[in-house]
Design a protein around this motif. Structure first.
Motif, PDB file in Angstrom:
ATOM      1  N   ALA A   4       4.099   5.719   2.670  1.00  0.00           N
ATOM      2  CA  ALA A   4       4.307   7.144   2.923  1.00  0.00           C
ATOM      3  C   ALA A   4       4.391   7.419   4.425  1.00  0.00           C
ATOM      4  CB  ALA A   4       3.194   7.962   2.286  1.00  0.00           C
ATOM      5  N   LYS A  46      -3.489  13.187  -0.235  1.00  0.00           N
ATOM      6  CA  LYS A  46      -4.748  12.705   0.314  1.00  0.00           C
ATOM      7  C   LYS A  46      -4.865  13.121   1.778  1.00  0.00           C
ATOM      8  CE  LYS A  46      -4.863   8.629  -2.688  1.00  0.00           C
ATOM      9  NZ  LYS A  46      -4.949   7.144  -2.724  1.00  0.00           N
ATOM     10  N   SER A  47      -6.123  13.336   2.215  1.00  0.00           N
ATOM     11  CA  SER A  47      -6.348  13.739   3.613  1.00  0.00           C
ATOM     12  C   SER A  47      -7.000  12.625   4.431  1.00  0.00           C
ATOM     13  CB  SER A  47      -7.227  14.993   3.671  1.00  0.00           C
ATOM     14  OG  SER A  47      -8.459  14.774   3.003  1.00  0.00           O
ATOM     15  N   LEU A  92      -6.643   9.379   5.497  1.00  0.00           N
ATOM     16  CA  LEU A  92      -5.560   8.413   5.411  1.00  0.00           C
ATOM     17  C   LEU A  92      -5.731   7.200   6.310  1.00  0.00           C
ATOM     18  CD1 LEU A  92      -2.701  11.049   5.365  1.00  0.00           C
ATOM     19  CD2 LEU A  92      -3.281   9.506   3.504  1.00  0.00           C
ATOM     20  N   ARG A 152       0.206  13.317  10.104  1.00  0.00           N
ATOM     21  CA  ARG A 152      -0.870  13.449   9.118  1.00  0.00           C
ATOM     22  C   ARG A 152      -0.538  14.521   8.078  1.00  0.00           C
ATOM     23  NH1 ARG A 152      -5.658  10.961  10.419  1.00  0.00           N
ATOM     24  NH2 ARG A 152      -5.904  10.263  12.594  1.00  0.00           N
ATOM     25  N   GLU A 180       0.095   4.458   0.531  1.00  0.00           N
ATOM     26  CA  GLU A 180      -0.123   5.387   1.640  1.00  0.00           C
ATOM     27  C   GLU A 180       0.585   4.914   2.914  1.00  0.00           C
ATOM     28  OE1 GLU A 180      -2.580   4.441  -0.388  1.00  0.00           O
ATOM     29  OE2 GLU A 180      -2.850   6.360  -1.445  1.00  0.00           O
ATOM     30  N   THR A 181       0.582   3.593   3.139  1.00  0.00           N
ATOM     31  CA  THR A 181       1.280   3.067   4.316  1.00  0.00           C
ATOM     32  C   THR A 181       2.790   3.258   4.178  1.00  0.00           C
ATOM     33  OG1 THR A 181      -0.472   1.439   4.641  1.00  0.00           O
ATOM     34  CG2 THR A 181       1.596   1.029   5.778  1.00  0.00           C
ATOM     35  N   ARG A 213      -3.039   2.306   9.052  1.00  0.00           N
ATOM     36  CA  ARG A 213      -1.685   2.353   8.475  1.00  0.00           C
ATOM     37  C   ARG A 213      -0.638   1.977   9.527  1.00  0.00           C
ATOM     38  NH1 ARG A 213      -3.827   2.365   3.541  1.00  0.00           N
ATOM     39  NH2 ARG A 213      -5.058   4.223   3.133  1.00  0.00           N
ATOM     40  N   THR A 235       1.220  12.313  -0.259  1.00  0.00           N
ATOM     41  CA  THR A 235       0.245  11.529  -1.022  1.00  0.00           C
ATOM     42  C   THR A 235      -0.816  12.372  -1.707  1.00  0.00           C
ATOM     43  OG1 THR A 235      -1.226  11.279   0.898  1.00  0.00           O
ATOM     44  CG2 THR A 235       0.521   9.624   0.600  1.00  0.00           C
ATOM     45  N   ASP A 277       0.828  -1.199   0.000  1.00  0.00           N
ATOM     46  CA  ASP A 277       0.000   0.000   0.000  1.00  0.00           C
ATOM     47  C   ASP A 277       0.870   1.260   0.000  1.00  0.00           C
ATOM     48  OD1 ASP A 277      -2.711   1.345   0.547  1.00  0.00           O
ATOM     49  OD2 ASP A 277      -1.457   2.075   2.193  1.00  0.00           O
ATOM     50  N   VAL A 307       2.284  13.253   5.724  1.00  0.00           N
ATOM     51  CA  VAL A 307       1.831  12.174   4.845  1.00  0.00           C
ATOM     52  C   VAL A 307       0.868  12.728   3.798  1.00  0.00           C
ATOM     53  CG1 VAL A 307       0.563   9.998   4.732  1.00  0.00           C
ATOM     54  CG2 VAL A 307       2.175  10.394   6.593  1.00  0.00           C
ATOM     55  N   SER A 308       0.011  13.661   4.195  1.00  0.00           N
ATOM     56  CA  SER A 308      -0.909  14.294   3.233  1.00  0.00           C
ATOM     57  C   SER A 308      -0.138  15.024   2.146  1.00  0.00           C
ATOM     58  CB  SER A 308      -1.845  15.257   3.959  1.00  0.00           C
ATOM     59  OG  SER A 308      -2.712  14.570   4.818  1.00  0.00           O
TER      60      SER A 308
END
Length: 297
Positions: A29, A57-58, A60, A48, A26-27, A65, A55, A24, A51-52
């Motif tokens: 990241a 993305k918010s 998450l 957060r 996101e994980t 993760r 990626t 994955d 990582v946002s």
């Protein structure tokens, strides 16, 4: 942590080794952010945010993760001193048995729905709800997976973020007692679980919160009652209290223990309680009354 894994370097965030472990993006990241912040671990808001940024993305699902990362890596939740609700997440290294673990499977939606229904959409520890108290609830493993727990519904409960983080921090504080915890948590009776933990930590003050977690009793059980029952079996357990900020913390220390009775401690406690009730009735009964004809067990 084993000597082997202490010397084993962590994989680079861009490495094929990490991609082979974690599919994955996101994980990965999240791992990247934790890896870069090893010298100064970050709290969740900062994690957060970073990582946002990586990626785009918010939403998450950070709890999931982190659980995925913990299949392979040691990422405890550590409370920031004097800040009850703030935790940092250091990436310390590989888990001792990382090579022996299987990847944590996602809990099926049907099982999640069952757990929410079972607990009435309330935190199992504090009783708060998202609707009334604006808390976020997460699925928690009563017995953590790295201590022998499973994804079976019987091992799952709802906890709010705060209580979930408190639990993680408590287990992290007692990482050196992981073997004792793993053995205690797997035992079939509550007295065995508590007693074997106390034996393994004999001479140390064991916090009440750890006793409650090992007891695995619904609604947190009653550690004071369990200590009384163990004392009735000949155990010597001292209780002490300490003030920490506004909280008063309770501790138990084992000073003497007896071998477990035949048939197990639960049966022995029941026999002692029955004998106590019979003796109490005998004291109250008029002279000459035949208790055998009136006693009902």
């Amino acid at each position: 942590m084993s000597e082997k894994n202490e010397r084993r370097p962590l994989p680079d965030p861009a490495s094929a080794e990490l991609r082979g472990l974690i599919s994955d993006a996101e994980t990965r990241a999240v791992y990247d952010v934790l890896y870069q912040a090893r010298e100064e671990p970050l709290a969740m808001p900062a994690i957060r945010e970073r990582v946002s940024a990586l990626t785009g993305k918010s939403n998450l699902q950070m709890d999931r993760r982190l659980r995925s990362l913990r299949t392979h890596f040691d990422v405890p939740a550590r409370r920031v001193p004097e800040k009850r609700n703030l935790f940092v997440y250091p990436l310390l290294g590989w888990n001792p048995d990382a090579d022996k673990r299987t990847t944590r499977k996602n809990i099926p939606g049907s099982v999640r729905a069952l757990v929410h229904h079972t607990y009435g959409n309330r935190c199992a520890a504090c009783g708060r709800t998202p609707k009334d108290d604006q808390v976020k609830l997460v699925i928690d493993h009563m017995v953590p997976l790295d201590l022998g727990g499973t994804n079976d519904p019987e091992n799952l409960q709802l906890l709010c973020d705060e209580d979930n983080h408190d639990k993680q921090a408590l287990f992290a504080d007692h990482q050196e007692n992981a073997d004792a915890l793993r053995k205690s948590l797997s035992l079939p009776e509550v007295h065995l679980r508590i007693g074997e933990l106390l034996k393994a930590m004999a001479g140390e003050d064991v916090p009440k919160e750890l006793i409650v977690l090992v007891a695995r009793e619904e609604n947190n059980g009653d550690p004071t009652k369990r200590m009384r029952e163990l004392r009735s079996l000949g155990w010597i357990i001292k209780n002490s209290q300490r003030k920490k900020g506004r909280r008063v913390l309770s501790f138990y220390r084992l000073e003497h223990w007896e071998p477990w009775p035949p048939g197990g401690p639960q049966a022995a406690v029941v026999r002692l309680e029955r004998a106590r009730r019979r003796a109490k009735r005998a004291q109250k009964a008029p002279s000459g009354t035949d208790l055998r004809s009136t006693a009902v067990e």
